[in-house]
Design a protein around this motif. Structure first.
Motif, mmCIF file in Angstrom:
data_model
loop_
_atom_site.group_PDB
_atom_site.id
_atom_site.type_symbol
_atom_site.label_atom_id
_atom_site.label_comp_id
_atom_site.label_asym_id
_atom_site.label_seq_id
_atom_site.Cartn_x
_atom_site.Cartn_y
_atom_site.Cartn_z
ATOM 1 N N ILE A 3 21.063 8.800 30.758
ATOM 2 C CA ILE A 3 20.352 7.558 30.472
ATOM 3 C C ILE A 3 21.220 6.387 30.909
ATOM 4 C CG2 ILE A 3 21.203 7.307 28.099
ATOM 5 C CD1 ILE A 3 18.336 6.322 27.388
ATOM 6 N N TYR A 4 20.590 5.382 31.470
ATOM 7 C CA TYR A 4 21.300 4.210 31.962
ATOM 8 C C TYR A 4 21.591 3.257 30.810
ATOM 9 C CZ TYR A 4 22.123 -0.189 34.464
ATOM 10 O OH TYR A 4 22.650 -1.369 34.915
ATOM 11 N N ALA A 5 22.882 2.991 30.566
ATOM 12 C CA ALA A 5 23.283 2.162 29.424
ATOM 13 C C ALA A 5 22.867 0.712 29.587
ATOM 14 C CB ALA A 5 24.799 2.251 29.222
ATOM 15 N N GLY A 6 22.689 0.264 30.828
ATOM 16 C CA GLY A 6 22.322 -1.121 31.047
ATOM 17 C C GLY A 6 20.967 -1.487 30.488
ATOM 18 N N ALA A 7 20.188 -0.498 30.121
ATOM 19 C CA ALA A 7 18.877 -0.747 29.507
ATOM 20 C C ALA A 7 18.991 -0.886 27.990
ATOM 21 C CB ALA A 7 17.921 0.380 29.852
ATOM 22 N N ASN A 8 20.214 -1.092 27.496
ATOM 23 C CA ASN A 8 20.484 -1.248 26.059
ATOM 24 C C ASN A 8 20.140 -0.004 25.260
ATOM 25 O OD1 ASN A 8 21.384 -3.975 26.304
ATOM 26 N ND2 ASN A 8 19.252 -4.651 26.411
ATOM 27 N N PHE A 9 20.400 1.152 25.842
ATOM 28 C CA PHE A 9 20.210 2.427 25.159
ATOM 29 C C PHE A 9 21.565 3.042 24.832
ATOM 30 C CE2 PHE A 9 16.093 2.802 27.745
ATOM 31 C CZ PHE A 9 15.330 2.298 26.705
ATOM 32 N N VAL A 10 21.601 3.849 23.778
ATOM 33 C CA VAL A 10 22.809 4.595 23.457
ATOM 34 C C VAL A 10 22.706 5.991 24.062
ATOM 35 C CG1 VAL A 10 23.181 3.319 21.310
ATOM 36 C CG2 VAL A 10 21.897 5.469 21.253
ATOM 37 N N GLY A 11 23.862 6.640 24.235
ATOM 38 C CA GLY A 11 23.879 7.989 24.756
ATOM 39 C C GLY A 11 24.313 8.093 26.201
ATOM 40 N N ALA A 12 24.726 6.964 26.807
ATOM 41 C CA ALA A 12 25.097 6.977 28.219
ATOM 42 C C ALA A 12 26.533 7.409 28.459
ATOM 43 C CB ALA A 12 24.881 5.586 28.815
ATOM 44 N N GLU A 13 27.303 7.591 27.392
ATOM 45 C CA GLU A 13 28.711 7.940 27.566
ATOM 46 C C GLU A 13 28.912 9.405 27.913
ATOM 47 O OE1 GLU A 13 27.605 8.723 23.338
ATOM 48 O OE2 GLU A 13 27.286 7.066 24.740
ATOM 49 N N ALA A 14 27.856 10.189 27.868
ATOM 50 C CA ALA A 14 27.906 11.616 28.208
ATOM 51 C C ALA A 14 26.493 12.034 28.607
ATOM 52 C CB ALA A 14 28.409 12.436 27.020
ATOM 53 N N SER A 15 26.264 13.338 28.724
ATOM 54 C CA SER A 15 24.894 13.797 28.950
ATOM 55 C C SER A 15 24.026 13.379 27.765
ATOM 56 C CB SER A 15 24.867 15.322 29.113
ATOM 57 O OG SER A 15 25.576 15.713 30.258
ATOM 58 N N HIS A 16 22.769 13.063 28.047
ATOM 59 C CA HIS A 16 21.847 12.639 27.005
ATOM 60 C C HIS A 16 20.827 13.748 26.751
ATOM 61 C CE1 HIS A 16 20.059 9.809 24.326
ATOM 62 N NE2 HIS A 16 18.925 9.708 25.020
ATOM 63 N N ALA A 17 20.078 13.629 25.673
ATOM 64 C CA ALA A 17 19.061 14.628 25.334
ATOM 65 C C ALA A 17 17.855 13.952 24.710
ATOM 66 C CB ALA A 17 19.633 15.670 24.369
ATOM 67 N N TRP A 18 16.689 14.496 24.997
ATOM 68 C CA TRP A 18 15.457 14.025 24.377
ATOM 69 C C TRP A 18 14.473 15.188 24.308
ATOM 70 C CZ3 TRP A 18 17.345 12.241 29.061
ATOM 71 C CH2 TRP A 18 16.609 12.507 30.203
ATOM 72 N N VAL A 19 13.211 14.898 24.042
ATOM 73 C CA VAL A 19 12.193 15.934 23.808
ATOM 74 C C VAL A 19 11.011 15.702 24.734
ATOM 75 C CG1 VAL A 19 10.476 16.719 22.115
ATOM 76 C CG2 VAL A 19 12.839 16.345 21.407
ATOM 77 N N GLU A 20 10.407 16.777 25.185
ATOM 78 C CA GLU A 20 9.103 16.717 25.839
ATOM 79 C C GLU A 20 8.112 17.511 25.012
ATOM 80 O OE1 GLU A 20 10.256 16.216 30.578
ATOM 81 O OE2 GLU A 20 9.706 18.188 29.800
ATOM 82 N N ALA A 21 6.985 16.895 24.701
ATOM 83 C CA ALA A 21 5.910 17.569 23.972
ATOM 84 C C ALA A 21 4.710 17.726 24.901
ATOM 85 C CB ALA A 21 5.522 16.771 22.737
ATOM 86 N N TYR A 22 3.926 18.764 24.644
ATOM 87 C CA TYR A 22 2.781 19.028 25.515
ATOM 88 C C TYR A 22 1.551 18.296 25.015
ATOM 89 C CZ TYR A 22 -0.561 21.381 28.475
ATOM 90 O OH TYR A 22 -1.543 21.640 29.407
ATOM 91 N N LEU A 23 0.937 17.486 25.888
ATOM 92 C CA LEU A 23 -0.289 16.762 25.574
ATOM 93 C C LEU A 23 -1.406 17.258 26.491
ATOM 94 C CD1 LEU A 23 1.882 14.887 24.264
ATOM 95 C CD2 LEU A 23 0.389 12.969 24.839
ATOM 96 N N PRO A 24 -2.444 17.890 25.938
ATOM 97 C CA PRO A 24 -3.566 18.338 26.762
ATOM 98 C C PRO A 24 -4.147 17.183 27.573
ATOM 99 C CG PRO A 24 -3.712 19.284 24.575
ATOM 100 C CD PRO A 24 -2.606 18.273 24.517
ATOM 101 N N GLY A 25 -4.401 17.441 28.846
ATOM 102 C CA GLY A 25 -4.946 16.406 29.719
ATOM 103 C C GLY A 25 -3.886 15.623 30.459
#
Length: 275
Positions: free
Chosen positions: A197-219
């Motif tokens: 994740i790019y830290a310049g977007a004011n997000f945390v987690g850019a100091e190493a690999s980042h993680a998030w979730v993908e959920a399945y949405l029909p359609g």
């Protein structure tokens, strides 16, 4: 966003080690939301890297150092372009009924997300069957962001999900595992994503690999949610790969021969070339 990524991993050993086998998962995927323009991996000691795709479609590089060494350095450089995520099509929770059988592996327990009533543990009320699925997932993203405190060093890759639920402090992989546990316990197929994740977007987690979730949405298909930063996945997110939990997409894993333990140092930099 046009991003340049530099990911350096160093293992230093007090005594020489040999026959170091390593699986490296640092090559971003190519899909409708991003395109990889260039990728290079270099290793010290100088050895070639082979590659293959795993069960989930992620590209894995193999690094095998036969000779004795006290330093293993793996550097990956990537140039990638990301695009805005498409707006999810409206889908009620009940619409998942027709898809659960084909997505069973993202509904059942996995090594780091054991079977349990995780929605109850995290005090999340199940959505109504006519409720908007994307709306519920955004509410869940916000709830986890507000409930927990991002605290580097409070947990590590071996910390159980139950411990994070009790302490309320952790890092991106803990937030992701919590959201996965909740989704799966409610019958919503969800998978773990490793990336940057790019830290310049004011997000945390850019100091190493980042993680998030993908959920399945029909359609729509798989849609990304980042509870660590209270947001949907946006152009600042660069996806490497996905799996059931962290264990399926850990950046580097391996083994070696020798009696000493290694000291690990990781440096990650994500630059926006358009700024």
């Amino acid at each position: 966003m046009r991003a340049e990524i530099r990911h350096v991993t160093e293992y230093r050993y007090q005594e020489p080690v040999w026959d170091s086998f390593n699986e490296v998962r640092l090559h971003p995927i190519r899909d409708e939301r991003q395109n990889v323009l260039a990728f290079d991996i270099s290793v010290t000691p100088d050895v070639p890297a082979s590659s293959h795709r795993d069960y989930f479609g992620n590209l894995i590089h193999h690094v095998h150092v036969h000779e004795r060494h006290t330093l293993l350095r793996i550097e990956a450089r990537t140039l990638v372009v990301t695009y805005p995520s498409r707006v999810p099509a409206p889908a009620a929770v009940r619409s998942l009924d027709a898809h659960r059988d084909e997505l069973t592996e993202y509904l059942i327990a996995s090594p780091r997300i054991p079977h349990g009533r995780w929605a109850d543990v995290f005090e999340v009320t199940a959505p109504l069957r006519d409720a908007d699925l994307h709306g519920f997932l955004m509410d869940l993203t916000r709830a986890l962001y507000r409930r927990f405190t991002y605290s580097p060093g409070a947990t590590d890759v071996r910390t159980p999900l139950s411990t994070f639920a009790q302490t309320g402090r952790g890092v991106c992989q803990d937030y992701a595992h919590a959201m996965l546990g909740i989704c799966r316990s409610l019958g919503i197929p969800a998978r773990y994503v490793s990336g940057y994740i790019y830290a310049g977007a004011n997000f945390v987690g850019a100091e190493a690999s980042h993680a998030w979730v993908e959920a399945y949405l029909p359609g729509t298909g798989w849609v990304g949610y980042d509870p660590t930063n209270n947001t949907e996945v946006v152009e600042a997110h660069v996806k490497i790969g996905h799996g059931r939990d962290y264990g399926d997409v850990s950046p580097i894993s391996g083994s070696y021969h020798g009696s000493t333990r290694g000291v690990l140092d990781v440096e990650v930099k994500v630059y926006d070339q358009e700024q």
